[in-house]
Design a protein around this motif. Structure first.
Motif, PDB file in Angstrom:
ATOM      1  N   PRO A   1       0.831  -1.211   0.000  1.00  0.00           N
ATOM      2  CA  PRO A   1       0.000   0.000   0.000  1.00  0.00           C
ATOM      3  C   PRO A   1       0.865   1.260   0.000  1.00  0.00           C
ATOM      4  N   THR A   2       0.433   2.258  -0.759  1.00  0.00           N
ATOM      5  CA  THR A   2       1.046   3.577  -0.758  1.00  0.00           C
ATOM      6  C   THR A   2      -0.026   4.560  -0.278  1.00  0.00           C
ATOM      7  N   PRO A   3       0.307   5.835  -0.068  1.00  0.00           N
ATOM      8  CA  PRO A   3      -0.715   6.773   0.422  1.00  0.00           C
ATOM      9  C   PRO A   3      -1.989   6.810  -0.420  1.00  0.00           C
ATOM     10  N   ALA A   4      -1.855   6.552  -1.737  1.00  0.00           N
ATOM     11  CA  ALA A   4      -3.048   6.648  -2.589  1.00  0.00           C
ATOM     12  C   ALA A   4      -3.407   5.350  -3.304  1.00  0.00           C
ATOM     13  N   GLY A   5      -2.454   4.453  -3.452  1.00  0.00           N
ATOM     14  CA  GLY A   5      -2.711   3.246  -4.233  1.00  0.00           C
ATOM     15  C   GLY A   5      -1.869   2.073  -3.763  1.00  0.00           C
ATOM     16  N   PHE A   6      -1.173   1.438  -4.714  1.00  0.00           N
ATOM     17  CA  PHE A   6      -0.330   0.298  -4.397  1.00  0.00           C
ATOM     18  C   PHE A   6       0.955   0.358  -5.215  1.00  0.00           C
ATOM     19  N   ARG A   7       2.022  -0.210  -4.678  1.00  0.00           N
ATOM     20  CA  ARG A   7       3.238  -0.477  -5.441  1.00  0.00           C
ATOM     21  C   ARG A   7       3.258  -1.992  -5.665  1.00  0.00           C
ATOM     22  N   LEU A   8       3.182  -2.382  -6.912  1.00  0.00           N
ATOM     23  CA  LEU A   8       3.160  -3.792  -7.304  1.00  0.00           C
ATOM     24  C   LEU A   8       4.567  -4.236  -7.650  1.00  0.00           C
ATOM     25  N   ARG A   9       4.975  -5.380  -7.096  1.00  0.00           N
ATOM     26  CA  ARG A   9       6.268  -5.973  -7.457  1.00  0.00           C
ATOM     27  C   ARG A   9       6.018  -7.361  -8.008  1.00  0.00           C
ATOM     28  N   LEU A  10       6.594  -7.618  -9.188  1.00  0.00           N
ATOM     29  CA  LEU A  10       6.401  -8.895  -9.872  1.00  0.00           C
ATOM     30  C   LEU A  10       7.718  -9.604 -10.087  1.00  0.00           C
ATOM     31  N   HIS A  11       7.682 -10.921 -10.058  1.00  0.00           N
ATOM     32  CA  HIS A  11       8.796 -11.740 -10.527  1.00  0.00           C
ATOM     33  C   HIS A  11       8.454 -12.212 -11.934  1.00  0.00           C
ATOM     34  N   THR A  12       9.346 -11.942 -12.886  1.00  0.00           N
ATOM     35  CA  THR A  12       9.120 -12.333 -14.267  1.00  0.00           C
ATOM     36  C   THR A  12      10.436 -12.458 -15.010  1.00  0.00           C
TER      37      THR A  12
ATOM     38  N   HIS B   1       8.931  -3.299 -10.499  1.00  0.00           N
ATOM     39  CA  HIS B   1       8.100  -2.467  -9.644  1.00  0.00           C
ATOM     40  C   HIS B   1       7.239  -1.547 -10.507  1.00  0.00           C
ATOM     41  N   MET B   2       5.950  -1.445 -10.178  1.00  0.00           N
ATOM     42  CA  MET B   2       5.021  -0.556 -10.874  1.00  0.00           C
ATOM     43  C   MET B   2       4.033   0.004  -9.877  1.00  0.00           C
ATOM     44  N   ASP B   3       3.605   1.247 -10.114  1.00  0.00           N
ATOM     45  CA  ASP B   3       2.604   1.866  -9.258  1.00  0.00           C
ATOM     46  C   ASP B   3       1.218   1.650  -9.847  1.00  0.00           C
ATOM     47  N   ILE B   4       0.250   1.378  -8.972  1.00  0.00           N
ATOM     48  CA  ILE B   4      -1.155   1.244  -9.371  1.00  0.00           C
ATOM     49  C   ILE B   4      -1.906   2.420  -8.757  1.00  0.00           C
ATOM     50  N   SER B   5      -2.459   3.267  -9.611  1.00  0.00           N
ATOM     51  CA  SER B   5      -3.119   4.494  -9.156  1.00  0.00           C
ATOM     52  C   SER B   5      -4.516   4.209  -8.609  1.00  0.00           C
ATOM     53  N   PRO B   6      -5.086   5.168  -7.871  1.00  0.00           N
ATOM     54  CA  PRO B   6      -6.459   4.990  -7.359  1.00  0.00           C
ATOM     55  C   PRO B   6      -7.475   4.742  -8.475  1.00  0.00           C
ATOM     56  N   GLU B   7      -7.341   5.435  -9.611  1.00  0.00           N
ATOM     57  CA  GLU B   7      -8.283   5.249 -10.704  1.00  0.00           C
ATOM     58  C   GLU B   7      -8.182   3.844 -11.282  1.00  0.00           C
ATOM     59  N   THR B   8      -6.961   3.340 -11.406  1.00  0.00           N
ATOM     60  CA  THR B   8      -6.778   1.978 -11.917  1.00  0.00           C
ATOM     61  C   THR B   8      -7.378   0.959 -10.958  1.00  0.00           C
ATOM     62  N   ILE B   9      -7.229   1.189  -9.674  1.00  0.00           N
ATOM     63  CA  ILE B   9      -7.842   0.296  -8.675  1.00  0.00           C
ATOM     64  C   ILE B   9      -9.363   0.328  -8.805  1.00  0.00           C
ATOM     65  N   ARG B  10      -9.917   1.521  -9.065  1.00  0.00           N
ATOM     66  CA  ARG B  10     -11.369   1.670  -9.153  1.00  0.00           C
ATOM     67  C   ARG B  10     -11.952   0.930 -10.350  1.00  0.00           C
TER      68      ARG B  10
ATOM     69  N   SER C   1     -10.428  -1.496 -12.370  1.00  0.00           N
ATOM     70  CA  SER C   1      -9.884  -2.810 -12.733  1.00  0.00           C
ATOM     71  C   SER C   1      -9.903  -3.755 -11.543  1.00  0.00           C
ATOM     72  N   ALA C   2      -9.444  -4.980 -11.797  1.00  0.00           N
ATOM     73  CA  ALA C   2      -9.372  -5.995 -10.742  1.00  0.00           C
ATOM     74  C   ALA C   2      -7.982  -6.070 -10.110  1.00  0.00           C
ATOM     75  N   LEU C   3      -7.081  -5.153 -10.464  1.00  0.00           N
ATOM     76  CA  LEU C   3      -5.719  -5.234  -9.940  1.00  0.00           C
ATOM     77  C   LEU C   3      -5.652  -5.063  -8.428  1.00  0.00           C
ATOM     78  N   GLY C   4      -6.590  -4.313  -7.864  1.00  0.00           N
ATOM     79  CA  GLY C   4      -6.573  -4.106  -6.418  1.00  0.00           C
ATOM     80  C   GLY C   4      -6.809  -5.367  -5.611  1.00  0.00           C
ATOM     81  N   SER C   5      -7.324  -6.415  -6.266  1.00  0.00           N
ATOM     82  CA  SER C   5      -7.587  -7.668  -5.554  1.00  0.00           C
ATOM     83  C   SER C   5      -6.416  -8.649  -5.635  1.00  0.00           C
ATOM     84  N   LEU C   6      -5.324  -8.250  -6.319  1.00  0.00           N
ATOM     85  CA  LEU C   6      -4.173  -9.153  -6.428  1.00  0.00           C
ATOM     86  C   LEU C   6      -3.550  -9.417  -5.066  1.00  0.00           C
ATOM     87  N   GLN C   7      -3.059 -10.640  -4.906  1.00  0.00           N
ATOM     88  CA  GLN C   7      -2.388 -11.016  -3.676  1.00  0.00           C
ATOM     89  C   GLN C   7      -1.065 -11.690  -3.999  1.00  0.00           C
TER      90      GLN C   7
END
Length: 199
Positions: free
Chosen positions: A17-28, A59-68, A70-76
């Motif tokens: 979690p970040t102040p407004a959204g999420f920082r996503l980290r992926l292994h690829t 590393h990528m940032d997910i903005s509040p609008e993208t969370i609203r 899309s389904a990215l906010g439900s990633l675990q």
């Protein structure tokens, strides 16, 4: 611009979690080929690479609008995600034109096998029914698929063995949220009709 032909499947290492959204980290496996500022479609959502390192991941940032929208906010952590880099201007275009801009989210209603193939039924918001046509293209979590059947609330796609084995669909479960992007040409046609009616 993307094609909906998934390059590889990555794994969620962290959703911080970040102040407004999420920082996503992926292994690829794409980590070594990505640089800050690059675009990368994650489950059909165009995101910007903040940093990339084979050891630490992407590393990528997910903005509040993208969370609203899309389904990215439900990633675990541990979730598998579809990844595609933007298409090249000198490459053949398989799949269909995918912008990486999610139009709606749906949910998987049913998954059933048919010999070596798989049928997937997806529920979608009824307000989006005009966007989905039988034999038309649709991106489901970034995967270019063809609508095999549709009514006012759900659509079916048949998934070939290669696509099943090389995308996150093989890990999908009933009730999972999925990102939907409708065919770009159809969206322009609908908008033109709306404008014409308003005149």
């Amino acid at each position: 611009m993307f094609t909906g032909l998934i390059e590889t499947v990555g794994q969620v290492a962290e959703m911080k979690p970040t102040p407004a959204g999420f920082r996503l980290r992926l292994h690829t496996d794409l980590s070594a080929e990505l640089t800050p500022g690059d675009s990368l479609a994650v489950n059909g959502v165009c995101l910007t690479v903040v940093s990339a390192d084979p050891a630490d991941g992407v590393h990528m940032d997910i903005s509040p609008e993208t969370i609203r929208v899309s389904a990215l906010g439900s990633l675990q952590r541990g979730d598998q995600v579809n990844l595609e880099r933007p298409m090249r201007a000198d490459a053949r275009v398989g799949g269909h034109f995918v912008q990486g801009h999610v139009d709606a989210t749906g949910s998987i209603e049913e998954i059933r096998s048919d010999e070596d193939y798989w049928w997937v039924t997806v529920k979608f918001p009824p307000s989006e029914a005009a966007q989905i046509v039988r034999k038309g293209s649709i991106a489901v979590d970034g995967i270019s698929l063809t609508v095999a059947g549709v009514d006012g609330r759900r659509f079916d796609v048949q998934v070939i063995p290669y696509t099943w084995a090389h995308t996150s669909l093989q890990f999908a479960k009933v009730n999972d949220l999925v990102n939907l992007e409708f065919d770009m040409i159809g969206k322009y046609v609908l908008r033109a009709l709306e404008v014409a009616k308003a005149k």
